[in-house]
Design a protein around this motif. Sequence first.
Motif, PDB file in Angstrom:
ATOM      1  N   GLY B   2       0.835  -1.206   0.000  1.00  0.00           N
ATOM      2  CA  GLY B   2       0.000   0.000   0.000  1.00  0.00           C
ATOM      3  C   GLY B   2       0.860   1.242   0.000  1.00  0.00           C
ATOM      4  N   LYS B   3       0.329   2.288   0.642  1.00  0.00           N
ATOM      5  CA  LYS B   3       1.095   3.540   0.692  1.00  0.00           C
ATOM      6  C   LYS B   3       2.256   3.391   1.649  1.00  0.00           C
ATOM      7  N   VAL B   4       3.373   3.977   1.280  1.00  0.00           N
ATOM      8  CA  VAL B   4       4.570   3.925   2.111  1.00  0.00           C
ATOM      9  C   VAL B   4       4.872   5.342   2.571  1.00  0.00           C
ATOM     10  N   HIS B   5       5.159   5.468   3.837  1.00  0.00           N
ATOM     11  CA  HIS B   5       5.462   6.801   4.372  1.00  0.00           C
ATOM     12  C   HIS B   5       6.972   7.037   4.370  1.00  0.00           C
ATOM     13  N   VAL B   6       7.370   8.208   3.919  1.00  0.00           N
ATOM     14  CA  VAL B   6       8.788   8.590   3.977  1.00  0.00           C
ATOM     15  C   VAL B   6       8.894   9.780   4.927  1.00  0.00           C
ATOM     16  N   ASP B   7       9.718   9.616   5.936  1.00  0.00           N
ATOM     17  CA  ASP B   7       9.870  10.675   6.944  1.00  0.00           C
ATOM     18  C   ASP B   7      10.679  11.837   6.401  1.00  0.00           C
ATOM     19  N   GLY B   8      10.386  13.003   6.946  1.00  0.00           N
ATOM     20  CA  GLY B   8      11.148  14.175   6.548  1.00  0.00           C
ATOM     21  C   GLY B   8      10.506  15.403   7.153  1.00  0.00           C
ATOM     22  N   ARG B   9      10.930  16.563   6.665  1.00  0.00           N
ATOM     23  CA  ARG B   9      10.382  17.816   7.151  1.00  0.00           C
ATOM     24  C   ARG B   9       8.916  17.910   6.736  1.00  0.00           C
ATOM     25  N   ASP B  10       8.060  18.375   7.663  1.00  0.00           N
ATOM     26  CA  ASP B  10       6.637  18.461   7.366  1.00  0.00           C
ATOM     27  C   ASP B  10       6.370  19.606   6.385  1.00  0.00           C
ATOM     28  N   ALA B  11       5.857  19.259   5.209  1.00  0.00           N
ATOM     29  CA  ALA B  11       5.520  20.282   4.215  1.00  0.00           C
ATOM     30  C   ALA B  11       4.038  20.191   3.888  1.00  0.00           C
ATOM     31  N   GLY B  12       3.251  19.702   4.848  1.00  0.00           N
ATOM     32  CA  GLY B  12       1.822  19.512   4.615  1.00  0.00           C
ATOM     33  C   GLY B  12       1.566  18.111   4.099  1.00  0.00           C
ATOM     34  N   GLY B  13       0.328  17.882   3.631  1.00  0.00           N
ATOM     35  CA  GLY B  13      -0.029  16.557   3.114  1.00  0.00           C
ATOM     36  C   GLY B  13       0.512  16.364   1.704  1.00  0.00           C
ATOM     37  N   SER B  48      -2.974  -4.836  -6.589  1.00  0.00           N
ATOM     38  CA  SER B  48      -3.904  -5.606  -7.414  1.00  0.00           C
ATOM     39  C   SER B  48      -5.269  -5.638  -6.738  1.00  0.00           C
ATOM     40  N   GLY B  49      -6.230  -6.159  -7.467  1.00  0.00           N
ATOM     41  CA  GLY B  49      -7.568  -6.400  -6.911  1.00  0.00           C
ATOM     42  C   GLY B  49      -8.227  -5.164  -6.334  1.00  0.00           C
ATOM     43  N   ALA B  50      -8.818  -5.332  -5.151  1.00  0.00           N
ATOM     44  CA  ALA B  50      -9.598  -4.270  -4.530  1.00  0.00           C
ATOM     45  C   ALA B  50      -8.706  -3.083  -4.165  1.00  0.00           C
ATOM     46  N   GLU B  51      -7.470  -3.381  -3.780  1.00  0.00           N
ATOM     47  CA  GLU B  51      -6.561  -2.290  -3.412  1.00  0.00           C
ATOM     48  C   GLU B  51      -6.285  -1.403  -4.623  1.00  0.00           C
ATOM     49  N   ARG B  52      -5.998  -2.040  -5.770  1.00  0.00           N
ATOM     50  CA  ARG B  52      -5.755  -1.287  -7.012  1.00  0.00           C
ATOM     51  C   ARG B  52      -6.990  -0.459  -7.348  1.00  0.00           C
ATOM     52  N   GLY B  54      -9.344   0.676  -5.465  1.00  0.00           N
ATOM     53  CA  GLY B  54      -9.506   1.776  -4.524  1.00  0.00           C
ATOM     54  C   GLY B  54      -8.560   2.928  -4.847  1.00  0.00           C
ATOM     55  N   LEU B  55      -7.319   2.580  -5.159  1.00  0.00           N
ATOM     56  CA  LEU B  55      -6.328   3.612  -5.477  1.00  0.00           C
ATOM     57  C   LEU B  55      -6.674   4.344  -6.771  1.00  0.00           C
ATOM     58  N   ILE B  56      -7.172   3.579  -7.750  1.00  0.00           N
ATOM     59  CA  ILE B  56      -7.544   4.190  -9.028  1.00  0.00           C
ATOM     60  C   ILE B  56      -8.702   5.173  -8.808  1.00  0.00           C
ATOM     61  N   ASP B  57      -9.680   4.777  -7.982  1.00  0.00           N
ATOM     62  CA  ASP B  57     -10.794   5.686  -7.682  1.00  0.00           C
ATOM     63  C   ASP B  57     -10.293   6.958  -7.013  1.00  0.00           C
ATOM     64  N   GLU B  58      -9.349   6.786  -6.105  1.00  0.00           N
ATOM     65  CA  GLU B  58      -8.767   7.908  -5.371  1.00  0.00           C
ATOM     66  C   GLU B  58      -8.021   8.834  -6.352  1.00  0.00           C
ATOM     67  N   LEU B  59      -7.205   8.224  -7.203  1.00  0.00           N
ATOM     68  CA  LEU B  59      -6.403   9.003  -8.152  1.00  0.00           C
ATOM     69  C   LEU B  59      -7.286   9.738  -9.156  1.00  0.00           C
ATOM     70  N   ARG B  60      -8.381   9.084  -9.564  1.00  0.00           N
ATOM     71  CA  ARG B  60      -9.256   9.669 -10.578  1.00  0.00           C
ATOM     72  C   ARG B  60      -9.803  11.024 -10.129  1.00  0.00           C
ATOM     73  N   LYS B  61     -10.001  11.179  -8.813  1.00  0.00           N
ATOM     74  CA  LYS B  61     -10.515  12.452  -8.293  1.00  0.00           C
ATOM     75  C   LYS B  61      -9.510  13.585  -8.528  1.00  0.00           C
ATOM     76  N   PHE B  62      -8.235  13.253  -8.474  1.00  0.00           N
ATOM     77  CA  PHE B  62      -7.197  14.276  -8.650  1.00  0.00           C
ATOM     78  C   PHE B  62      -6.794  14.416 -10.120  1.00  0.00           C
ATOM     79  N   ASN B  63      -6.770  13.310 -10.828  1.00  0.00           N
ATOM     80  CA  ASN B  63      -6.279  13.293 -12.208  1.00  0.00           C
ATOM     81  C   ASN B  63      -7.082  12.259 -13.004  1.00  0.00           C
ATOM     82  N   PRO B  64      -8.164  12.749 -13.654  1.00  0.00           N
ATOM     83  CA  PRO B  64      -9.072  11.829 -14.364  1.00  0.00           C
ATOM     84  C   PRO B  64      -8.370  11.018 -15.464  1.00  0.00           C
ATOM     85  N   ASN B  65      -7.231  11.503 -15.943  1.00  0.00           N
ATOM     86  CA  ASN B  65      -6.516  10.760 -16.987  1.00  0.00           C
ATOM     87  C   ASN B  65      -5.726   9.579 -16.433  1.00  0.00           C
TER      88      ASN B  65
END
Lengths: 164, 93
Positions: B2-13, B48-52, B54-65
Amino acid sequence: MVSDEDVEQLYQKLKEDAESAGYHLNPDRSFVMGIVRGLLTNMERFGYMACPCRLPSGVREEDLDIICPCDYRDQDLTEYGACYCALYVSERVARGEDELRPVPERRGSRQGTAQQRQVGEPKIAGLSKPVWRCRVCGYLCARDEPPEVCPICKASRERFERFM
Amino acid sequence: MGKVHVDGRDAGGVTLYALSTCMWCKKTRDLLSKLGVSYDYVYVDLTSGAERAGLIDELRKFNPNLTFPTLVANGKVIVGYREKEIKSALGVA
């Protein structure tokens, strides 16, 4: 896993094929090696070299237009000086006379692509042979069947469409 | 994966939708590392599967292409590797 040796081997082949047909690989070698590794990774995953900068469906028939070199390469080279991934660049970019810039996605939705594929088969009476067009580079040939491999860009037979 | 977090200086979300095979996505990650900001990334091609889905639905909101890389930084959506826009969205001159 893709070995460094495989990457080097494919790189040399792509470079030779490109140069012999008037195309140019991006002169940034380490960048290109990364793309080539992506191509080989997709080859392992799907059995064909889907574009590493696009999300393949995994179904060959649906991904035909994005098997490298993709159907959009030549138009993007003309318009933006690079293909979508910047594996291939224009002569001016290769010489360092033009800078690389982001290439917007030209590929339509999959439905659109399927529809385009079904768009008519123009027939011209009196031709002794059908004419086939390579969707990748535009090469035309008049023969009973398209060639196994495009002699210009090395795309496979299934990338040809009936042109006349 | 899934999503991986990378630590660093906080620059917002900051979230990066990427492909593991894509060099422009790699350049974007390299830039984020160089800037030292904290961010989440996900290689959509490794899901893959449901995770993919879900991510595609999420991405589509930001970038329909649905193209990669797509970076969402503090509500700003940056499609493709665009160094200046990325820096500006992260408040780095």
